[in-house]
Write a protein that holds these residues in place. Sequence first.
Motif, PDB file in Angstrom:
ATOM      1  N   THR A 121       0.818  -1.213   0.000  1.00 10.06           N
ATOM      2  CA  THR A 121       0.000   0.000   0.000  1.00 10.06           C
ATOM      3  C   THR A 121       0.850   1.259   0.000  1.00 10.06           C
ATOM      4  N   ASN A 122       2.008   1.199  -0.530  1.00 12.80           N
ATOM      5  CA  ASN A 122       2.870   2.369  -0.642  1.00 12.80           C
ATOM      6  C   ASN A 122       2.435   3.217  -1.825  1.00 12.80           C
ATOM      7  N   ASN A 123       2.172   4.496  -1.573  1.00 11.96           N
ATOM      8  CA  ASN A 123       1.699   5.391  -2.630  1.00 11.96           C
ATOM      9  C   ASN A 123       2.692   5.520  -3.782  1.00 11.96           C
ATOM     10  N   LYS A 124       3.949   5.173  -3.530  1.00  7.93           N
ATOM     11  CA  LYS A 124       4.957   5.346  -4.569  1.00  7.93           C
ATOM     12  C   LYS A 124       4.991   4.160  -5.535  1.00  7.93           C
ATOM     13  N   ASN A 125       4.266   3.115  -5.218  1.00  7.95           N
ATOM     14  CA  ASN A 125       4.207   1.970  -6.121  1.00  7.95           C
ATOM     15  C   ASN A 125       3.659   2.398  -7.484  1.00  7.95           C
ATOM     16  N   THR A 126       4.303   1.960  -8.558  1.00 11.17           N
ATOM     17  CA  THR A 126       3.872   2.376  -9.893  1.00 11.17           C
ATOM     18  C   THR A 126       3.426   1.196 -10.746  1.00 11.17           C
ATOM     19  N   VAL A 127       3.344   0.002 -10.162  1.00  9.94           N
ATOM     20  CA  VAL A 127       2.962  -1.192 -10.902  1.00  9.94           C
ATOM     21  C   VAL A 127       1.614  -1.677 -10.382  1.00  9.94           C
ATOM     22  N   LYS A 128       0.673  -1.830 -11.285  1.00  9.77           N
ATOM     23  CA  LYS A 128      -0.652  -2.299 -10.895  1.00  9.77           C
ATOM     24  C   LYS A 128      -0.584  -3.723 -10.365  1.00  9.77           C
ATOM     25  N   LEU A 167      -5.614   1.649  -2.633  1.00 11.44           N
ATOM     26  CA  LEU A 167      -6.028   1.984  -3.994  1.00 11.44           C
ATOM     27  C   LEU A 167      -4.825   2.388  -4.841  1.00 11.44           C
ATOM     28  N   ALA A 168      -3.921   3.173  -4.241  1.00 10.29           N
ATOM     29  CA  ALA A 168      -2.713   3.583  -4.960  1.00 10.29           C
ATOM     30  C   ALA A 168      -1.881   2.379  -5.349  1.00 10.29           C
ATOM     31  N   ALA A 169      -1.760   1.422  -4.423  1.00 10.62           N
ATOM     32  CA  ALA A 169      -0.970   0.232  -4.704  1.00 10.62           C
ATOM     33  C   ALA A 169      -1.638  -0.640  -5.761  1.00 10.62           C
ATOM     34  N   ARG A 170      -2.951  -0.851  -5.608  1.00  9.94           N
ATOM     35  CA  ARG A 170      -3.658  -1.724  -6.549  1.00  9.94           C
ATOM     36  C   ARG A 170      -3.579  -1.213  -7.978  1.00  9.94           C
ATOM     37  N   ASP A 171      -3.774   0.108  -8.138  1.00 10.20           N
ATOM     38  CA  ASP A 171      -3.860   0.685  -9.485  1.00 10.20           C
ATOM     39  C   ASP A 171      -2.549   1.260  -9.984  1.00 10.20           C
ATOM     40  N   GLY A 172      -1.523   1.335  -9.119  1.00 16.43           N
ATOM     41  CA  GLY A 172      -0.257   1.912  -9.527  1.00 16.43           C
ATOM     42  C   GLY A 172      -0.347   3.390  -9.825  1.00 16.43           C
ATOM     43  N   ILE A 173      -1.290   4.063  -9.149  1.00 15.17           N
ATOM     44  CA  ILE A 173      -1.497   5.503  -9.351  1.00 15.17           C
ATOM     45  C   ILE A 173      -1.496   6.188  -7.994  1.00 15.17           C
ATOM     46  N   GLU A 174      -0.673   7.186  -7.833  1.00 11.00           N
ATOM     47  CA  GLU A 174      -0.609   7.879  -6.550  1.00 11.00           C
ATOM     48  C   GLU A 174      -1.949   8.528  -6.228  1.00 11.00           C
ATOM     49  N   GLN A 175      -2.378   8.382  -4.978  1.00 18.35           N
ATOM     50  CA  GLN A 175      -3.642   8.935  -4.530  1.00 18.35           C
ATOM     51  C   GLN A 175      -3.391  10.001  -3.461  1.00 18.35           C
ATOM     52  N   GLU A 176      -3.948  11.179  -3.675  1.00 16.42           N
ATOM     53  CA  GLU A 176      -3.833  12.219  -2.664  1.00 16.42           C
ATOM     54  C   GLU A 176      -4.793  11.936  -1.518  1.00 16.42           C
ATOM     55  N   GLN A 177      -4.353  12.229  -0.307  1.00  9.92           N
ATOM     56  CA  GLN A 177      -5.269  12.136   0.819  1.00  9.92           C
ATOM     57  C   GLN A 177      -6.253  13.291   0.755  1.00  9.92           C
ATOM     58  N   TRP A 178      -7.462  13.059   1.318  1.00 10.94           N
ATOM     59  CA  TRP A 178      -8.441  14.142   1.365  1.00 10.94           C
ATOM     60  C   TRP A 178      -8.732  14.502   2.805  1.00 10.94           C
TER      61      TRP A 178
END
Length: 308
Positions: free
Chosen positions: A10-17, A189-200
């Motif tokens: 679950t690391n936001n820096k992950n770039t692989v789906k 979500l960021a890890a699953r999709d390989g897309i960085e997610q901003e916190q809200w």
Amino acid sequence: MSDTTANTNTNNKNTVKWGDKEKSAWFAEQTIQRSYLEDVVARLDRLKDKFQIEQYGTLPCAPDNYPLFIVKPQEWDKQKPTILVTGGVHGYETSGVHGALSFLETEALNYAGQFNIVVAPCVSPWGYETINRWNPNAIDPNRSFKADSPAEESAALMKAVASLNTEIVAHIDLHETTDTDNTVFRPALAARDGIEQEQWNIPDGFYLVGDTENPVDDFQTSIIESVKKVTHIAPCDEDGKIIGEPITQEGVINYAKKKLGLCAGFTNSQYPTTTEVYPDSPKATDEDCVKAQVAAIKGGLDYLIEKT
């Protein structure tokens, strides 16, 4: 209710789906933390003398199978408008499930003279037991209410509602926004999709999500005013927004429900809304959150009664 379940990668820096291996690893980490049969099905059993309790499907998930239930009036009147209440689309959002059940236990019969009320109290029972937003395949059911849905939970509910063969006048979908949206869900979500997610910014209080294409502002106002009697309404941030969306009135934002595959959009109802309770607030108890969900349903129904 907070989700403390561990998540894989679950690391936001992950770039692989995630592929099947990563999804399987995530699933293997999930554990049963509460009982759907005890918390939900047992309560439905006690309502059999007041409503029709129908099983509309089964979700296979080893080692258990999860029966899915929908609650309908004992006597269906085609002349009455039909109202749909859904809870537990995101299983970890506890007050949605218990709010739907509490409404059935305490208030539904008070409105039986005006409406056919249909309730699906726990759309995602595996998510309820494991305290998860996703289903066992790491799919978000509340982004999956569309044709050829990849989520069995969403597909089963859509089929059950279609079988009613009637127009849904209002659809009230019960949800929560929790602190774990930032600490668990968005990193996953960021890890699953390989897309960085901003916190809200997690809003402290109750709010509603209306439909961009059909906002029915007065309907939303009635719900907000009803909930105010039970708990506080979420303030907007310094930019006039809640979770990044501009408010349209106190405690209300809008999403494109159908485009996003949200539960409250699939019924094409005249009066759709999604509730969002904040169970992590220091100003509200778990009981307050359940009462807020019940008050939201009542506020919507009272509006429809007054309007007609």
